[in-house]
Design a protein around this motif. Structure first.
Motif, PDB file in Angstrom:
ATOM      1  N   ASP A 175       0.828  -1.210   0.000  1.00 35.07           N
ATOM      2  CA  ASP A 175       0.000   0.000   0.000  1.00 35.07           C
ATOM      3  C   ASP A 175       0.860   1.257   0.000  1.00 35.07           C
ATOM      4  N   ILE A 176       1.948   1.244   0.767  1.00 36.06           N
ATOM      5  CA  ILE A 176       2.857   2.388   0.801  1.00 36.06           C
ATOM      6  C   ILE A 176       3.477   2.614  -0.577  1.00 36.06           C
ATOM      7  N   VAL A 177       3.894   1.529  -1.222  1.00 33.30           N
ATOM      8  CA  VAL A 177       4.481   1.627  -2.565  1.00 33.30           C
ATOM      9  C   VAL A 177       3.481   2.233  -3.544  1.00 33.30           C
ATOM     10  N   LYS A 178       2.258   1.742  -3.526  1.00 31.24           N
ATOM     11  CA  LYS A 178       1.236   2.245  -4.439  1.00 31.24           C
ATOM     12  C   LYS A 178       0.928   3.716  -4.169  1.00 31.24           C
ATOM     13  N   ASN A 179       0.796   4.090  -2.902  1.00 34.74           N
ATOM     14  CA  ASN A 179       0.476   5.475  -2.538  1.00 34.74           C
ATOM     15  C   ASN A 179       1.614   6.419  -2.893  1.00 34.74           C
ATOM     16  N   THR A 180       2.843   5.947  -2.720  1.00 33.05           N
ATOM     17  CA  THR A 180       4.002   6.770  -3.075  1.00 33.05           C
ATOM     18  C   THR A 180       4.014   7.065  -4.571  1.00 33.05           C
ATOM     19  N   ALA A 181       3.714   6.048  -5.377  1.00 34.49           N
ATOM     20  CA  ALA A 181       3.660   6.228  -6.834  1.00 34.49           C
ATOM     21  C   ALA A 181       2.504   7.129  -7.234  1.00 34.49           C
ATOM     22  N   GLU A 182       1.369   6.991  -6.563  1.00 33.50           N
ATOM     23  CA  GLU A 182       0.202   7.812  -6.874  1.00 33.50           C
ATOM     24  C   GLU A 182       0.471   9.294  -6.631  1.00 33.50           C
ATOM     25  N   LYS A 183       1.399   9.585  -5.731  1.00 36.16           N
ATOM     26  CA  LYS A 183       1.763  10.971  -5.440  1.00 36.16           C
ATOM     27  C   LYS A 183       2.795  11.519  -6.425  1.00 36.16           C
TER      28      LYS A 183
END
Length: 245
Positions: A175-183
């Motif tokens: 989830d952290i990886v996905k959220n970091t990319a989304e930003k």
């Protein structure tokens, strides 16, 4: 170099005296992309990441982060980068908070609020006053992830980030990886487990025997194969046939 790319590799090669390492690795990573390096232990994943981060001297080739040559202007390139490669470098006699406070000195505008924010993000805020020496492997891994995220990097490099984590921890890292990319950041993540890469990456790169076999969008991979694992096995089998193995 293409200005909009966060990371660009041009035939980077790092060979050790034993002959192992990584050879002629080339790919690019744009903002918002998550590239998963998939390969068995000893295939060159960590060597490639170390080369990007300037932790080993290149035999040949070129790596650039946000258009900055890693070899020629290493400090400037690292300003854009957060890394968790192999075991996190932590001081056992210091608390979790003190380790992050020490790391914050190397960046501009990292205040106590940001330190608290990343500790909450990796779910370690309630342990921030405890010494790292008392932490389990998974807890140390979470602090290492917090260190990598501290500067809100444009490029996040994570080498086997699920190492030592339980199931919930592994899902949390995804989830952290996905959220970091989304930003808008680019993420380079490695694993020898295809399922982990499939769950969070937008693209996958297959590394085998120190060589890059292919780089493909995950959507394309899952259109042509039942899973990333099947795709990996097919690519490796094709390489072995070509090499007569």
């Amino acid at each position: 170099m293409t200005e909009e790319m966060v990371l660009e590799l041009e035939n980077i090669t790092k060979l050790y005296k034993s002959g192992r390492g990584a050879q002629d690795i080339s790919f690019a990573l744009a903002p918002g992309e998550v590239l998963g390096l998939l390969g068995p232990n000893g295939s060159g994943k960590t060597t490639t990441m170390k080369a990007i981060a300037g932790m080993v001297q290149l035999t040949r080739g070129k790596a650039s982060i946000c258009g900055v040559d890693v070899t020629k202007r290493h400090e400037q390139a690292m300003r854009h980068t957060g890394c968790l490669i192999e075991a996190p470098a932590l001081y056992g006699h210091m608390t979790a908070y003190q380790n992050l406070k020490l790391a914050a000195r190397f960046y501009k505008n990292i205040d106590d609020g940001r330190i608290d924010a990343v500790l909450r993000l990796v779910e370690m805020d309630k342990y921030k006053k405890e010494r790292v020496a008392s932490f389990s492997l998974g807890m140390r891994q979470r602090i290492g992830l917090a260190l990598a995220l501290l500067s809100e990097p444009r490029l996040l490099i994570l080498d086997e980030p699920a190492n030592g984590l339980d199931i919930e921890g592994m899902i949390h890292v995804r989830d952290i990886v996905k959220n970091t990319a989304e930003k808008g950041a680019a993420v380079l993540i490695s694993s020898h487990l295809a399922h982990e890469i499939e769950q969070c990456a937008t693209h996958a790169a297959i590394i085998y025997g120190g060589k890059l076999l292919c780089v493909e969008a995950m959507e394309t991979i899952l259109t042509s194969s039942p899973s990333l694992e099947d795709y990996f096995l097919a690519q490796v089998a094709k390489t072995r046939i070509q090499c007569g193995v």
